[in-house]
Write an enzyme that holds these catalytic residues in place. Structure first.
Site, PDB file in Angstrom:
ATOM      1  N   GLU A   1     -41.331   5.759  70.845  1.00  0.00           N
ATOM      2  CA  GLU A   1     -42.165   5.769  71.128  1.00  0.00           C
ATOM      3  C   GLU A   1     -42.154   6.814  73.041  1.00  0.00           C
ATOM      4  O   GLU A   1     -41.152   6.232  73.251  1.00  0.00           O
ATOM      5  CB  GLU A   1     -42.715   5.245  72.107  1.00  0.00           C
ATOM      6  CG  GLU A   1     -43.731   5.222  70.792  1.00  0.00           C
ATOM      7  CD  GLU A   1     -44.497   2.887  70.531  1.00  0.00           C
ATOM      8  OE1 GLU A   1     -45.901   3.561  69.759  1.00  0.00           O
ATOM      9  OE2 GLU A   1     -44.434   2.717  71.361  1.00  0.00           O
TER      10      GLU A   1
ATOM     11  N   THR B   1     -47.682   6.159  61.564  1.00  0.00           N
ATOM     12  CA  THR B   1     -48.747   5.307  63.432  1.00  0.00           C
ATOM     13  C   THR B   1     -48.602   6.211  64.981  1.00  0.00           C
ATOM     14  O   THR B   1     -49.316   7.145  64.535  1.00  0.00           O
ATOM     15  CB  THR B   1     -48.290   3.890  63.715  1.00  0.00           C
ATOM     16  OG1 THR B   1     -46.799   3.730  63.705  1.00  0.00           O
ATOM     17  CG2 THR B   1     -48.770   3.497  62.570  1.00  0.00           C
TER      18      THR B   1
ATOM     19  N   THR C   1     -56.813   1.238  72.772  1.00  0.00           N
ATOM     20  CA  THR C   1     -57.814   2.412  72.449  1.00  0.00           C
ATOM     21  C   THR C   1     -57.717   3.514  72.789  1.00  0.00           C
ATOM     22  O   THR C   1     -57.146   4.450  71.996  1.00  0.00           O
ATOM     23  CB  THR C   1     -58.380   2.591  74.373  1.00  0.00           C
ATOM     24  OG1 THR C   1     -56.716   3.009  74.796  1.00  0.00           O
ATOM     25  CG2 THR C   1     -58.469   1.612  74.429  1.00  0.00           C
TER      26      THR C   1
ATOM     27  N   THR D   1     -36.152  -3.704  58.669  1.00  0.00           N
ATOM     28  CA  THR D   1     -37.021  -2.724  59.763  1.00  0.00           C
ATOM     29  C   THR D   1     -38.085  -2.240  59.457  1.00  0.00           C
ATOM     30  O   THR D   1     -38.572  -2.610  58.647  1.00  0.00           O
ATOM     31  CB  THR D   1     -36.077  -1.288  59.340  1.00  0.00           C
ATOM     32  OG1 THR D   1     -36.599  -0.446  60.655  1.00  0.00           O
ATOM     33  CG2 THR D   1     -35.881  -0.464  58.233  1.00  0.00           C
TER      34      THR D   1
ATOM     35  N   ASN E   1     -48.043   2.278  75.179  1.00  0.00           N
ATOM     36  CA  ASN E   1     -48.478   0.832  74.823  1.00  0.00           C
ATOM     37  C   ASN E   1     -49.565   0.070  75.837  1.00  0.00           C
ATOM     38  O   ASN E   1     -49.100  -0.732  75.253  1.00  0.00           O
ATOM     39  CB  ASN E   1     -46.600   0.947  74.672  1.00  0.00           C
ATOM     40  CG  ASN E   1     -45.913   0.790  73.410  1.00  0.00           C
ATOM     41  OD1 ASN E   1     -46.469   0.568  72.279  1.00  0.00           O
ATOM     42  ND2 ASN E   1     -44.920   1.471  73.934  1.00  0.00           N
TER      43      ASN E   1
ATOM     44  N   LYS F   1     -41.050   5.207  58.484  1.00  0.00           N
ATOM     45  CA  LYS F   1     -41.662   4.696  59.776  1.00  0.00           C
ATOM     46  C   LYS F   1     -41.230   3.942  60.581  1.00  0.00           C
ATOM     47  O   LYS F   1     -40.965   3.332  60.026  1.00  0.00           O
ATOM     48  CB  LYS F   1     -43.896   4.986  59.165  1.00  0.00           C
ATOM     49  CG  LYS F   1     -43.739   3.415  59.404  1.00  0.00           C
ATOM     50  CD  LYS F   1     -44.291   2.499  60.194  1.00  0.00           C
ATOM     51  CE  LYS F   1     -44.908   2.744  61.109  1.00  0.00           C
ATOM     52  NZ  LYS F   1     -45.137   2.160  62.127  1.00  0.00           N
TER      53      LYS F   1
END
Lengths: 406, 406
Positions: A275, A152, A406, A189, A401, A178
């Site tokens: 992230e 992702t 969007t 997980t 995040n 991932k």
């Protein structure tokens, strides 16, 4: 045991592929994985009370204790919080995959990852399954395509394979995973897929997976959020032809240690690609009363937003570490805690048995300027230890995040 | 009951002051508070296993059940993780304050807030106590000076006073608090100081405080980190001269409800001034099986980094709310959950009894553009409810906490 190239197609008897079906605007978003022989299945699922439809499908298959022949995975949409329609869509993914491979739907596992609460684009995915099936192959490249298709906001694929010898036969374990966000696994997980050609009973295969997950995937955190879609799915098809592992002995230990190594490495790769990550932090707790205390303490430290932002700012604000230990729900004597930071630039002692050390800020900054940083915490409560892996909290995490849909 | 101007000097018989002693580079950093008569003390302390020295001092005083005459507070340094020296420094603050006010050291409570793990600049603080004592006064302005002196990264003072009538007498409660970061109170909160002139037994005063803390301070979160220094300290000196409240009856209820109002407002002020906050979020859970379930669910939602960043990005990514409910440790049926967002711009239904609603993104964006946003979650498990208050997670939070010590 040694690490070799490859991922889910490294072990004998597995085919894979990955392509684009339109669940994401661009990039690969659909993966297929097949075992040429029926494979024992081991799995660990999210403990989140809200479970995505594919998790529920797989749990039902798991409970039937049947062997598995295929896994289908889409990214771009999690098929979570999608109600009755979501359950029908997950089943449709299994049925379509079973149709094109000429197998039973109960022999197919399903996984989805991406946005929550939006209906799955099931027509695109069904078409994609038909389109992709002809491209399945046992090459390492095919495995890599699958590893791409499950991502992702991840920035790179996470694949690994290890090989060992059991009963004179070469046994291989491969895996792909991932991660990225919503990473705070609890008894499971993110998405992780393991394939092995080991010959082992279903019972011991499940036991080995459960035992290794506890100290690997369950000890990482990116943001403290336990996902609705977390799953580790593992297949064992027996194609290595080793004498069957049917008791907890030397062969079982060799296999479990290799599986542990593979899972720990995949778990760390997930953290390293968290992230917005700029720092990877390994927290090691030693001298705890019991293993569970050590796990709780190390995980509480890597989950703290204040600890994470301090690492982002390269600030040796170690008081936040003790504070996070303090609310972990574990009894310990803060006056006996020692603490040091280390990296490739050296090691610095910050607290010695409860006494703060007057340390060189310059040296601390130098150590913290590295990407990989170790935090070692020593208690005087007992002999047990644990490690947890996490990352810092950066502007980039907030940006990713704040704008995810969007 | 009505809200009036003022803070800790609003009730009869309290003096206060605040000034600069050098614990911070600039700005006020030392506050003194005195009750002209011995006051009953109620308090709630942090549940963090690592407790700061002043917390330990106050707990010892609390257990003696003696009445209190003064409180001394410094900001700029938390006197936490400072070992034996920290305990001696906390005691020194009490002894010095007792000396200048000509009272006993066991009649003095101590609080500190600021950086962890750095020895307290005790000489500066002692000198400051001597310098400040002559400026103590019962004016509202003096109370405001104290409210200024307890701040760290807070951007404004948090003061409130309420007045009610009990037994024909006017009874006042005033309070001041500080918050900002490391805010995730558990059985206690940040620093909050309450003064009242009510005439009440110590037992019922402690009971009223404990009961209101549960639904006020304990239901807010800025960043999920429970501090080492959390404390609510409350004094009741009886100067209102109302007939003593010595049983749980109408008078007790009037007092408790006023105390609850004061504490809820101070708690919300702490959230509204959370580090880097751009949105204040109230999460209301209804239809839960029991009160504790409702508390756990609402608090899990406001603590989630992914929920918080979505609010920062004004993104109606409601799946993250259900996800956070799912890992709260509460059993509920996700298929019966309804969810809506609201603000001064209107209300929008996102999930209706488990079914995602196709909503107007435009309308959702408009609602989320406001600073104050409500999240209403309705279960069908029972009749209990709870509210929790939190804020978003912004770039500014990361900046503030990456650079805190510099």
């Amino acid at each position: 045991m040694k690490i070799i190239k490859g991922g889910v197609t490294a072990a004998k008897g597995y085919l894979a592929t990955g392509g684009h079906c339109g669940a994401k605007r661009k990039n690969k978003d659909l993966a297929l994985l097949q075992s040429i022989k029926p494979a024992h299945m081991a799995a660990v699922f999210t403990t989140n009370q809200v479970k995505a439809a594919p998790v529920l499908w797989n749990k039902a298959v798991y409970d039937m204790e049947k062997d598995i022949k295929a896994i289908v995975v889409n990214s771009g949409n999690a098929n979570a919080c999608t109600g009755e329609q979501g359950m029908m869509d997950a089943k449709k993914m299994a049925v379509t995959t079973a149709d094109v491979l000429n197998i039973q739907e109960e022999e197919v596992l399903v996984a989805s990852t991406g946005v929550i609460g939006v209906p799955l684009p099931i027509d695109k995915i069904s078409q994609g399954i038909h389109d992709l099936v002809g491209t399945m192959s046992s090459t390492l490249e095919a495995g890599n395509h699958a590893a791409h298709a499950i991502l992702t906001t991840d920035t790179y694929t996470k694949e690994l394979a290890v090989v060992m010898h059991i009963g004179g036969k070469e046994v291989t374990i491969g895996g792909m995973a991932k991660g990225s966000g919503m990473i705070h696994p609890n008894m499971a997980t993110m998405l992780s897929f393991i394939t092995t050609d080991v010959n082992i009973t279903q019972k011991l295969f499940r036991q080995a997976l459960a035992e290794t997950v506890e100290d690997t995937y369950n000890m990482i955190s990116v943001d403290g959020d336990t996902s609705t879609n977390d799953m580790v799915l593992a297949l064992a098809n027996g194609q290595a032809d080793n004498p069957i592992i049917d008791c907890v002995g030397e062969d079982y230990t060799v296999f479990k240690e290799a599986l542990h190594e593979l899972n720990e490495t995949l778990a760390k790769l997930i953290v390293a690609d968290g992230e917005g990550v700029t720092k990877c932090i390994e927290v090691s707790v030693k001298g705890a009363k019991c293993k569970e205390d050590a796990r709780l303490l190390s995980k509480s430290v890597i989950t703290s937003n204040l600890v994470k932002t301090a690492f982002f700012g390269e600030d040796a604000n170690w008081g936040r570490i003790l504070c996070a230990m303090g609310y972990a729900g574990v009894t310990f004597d803060p006056n006996k805690v020692s603490l040091c930071y280390s990296s490739d630039k050296g090691t610095i002692l910050l607290v010695d048995q409860g006494v703060p050390i007057r340390f060189s800020e310059e040296k601390a900054s130098e150590i913290m300027s590295e990407r990989n940083i170790g935090v070692e915490i020593v208690l005087q409560e007992g002999m047990e230890g644990a490690k947890a892996w996490g990352c810092d909290l950066s502007y980039e995490y907030v940006r990713i995040n704040g704008e995810y849909r969007t």
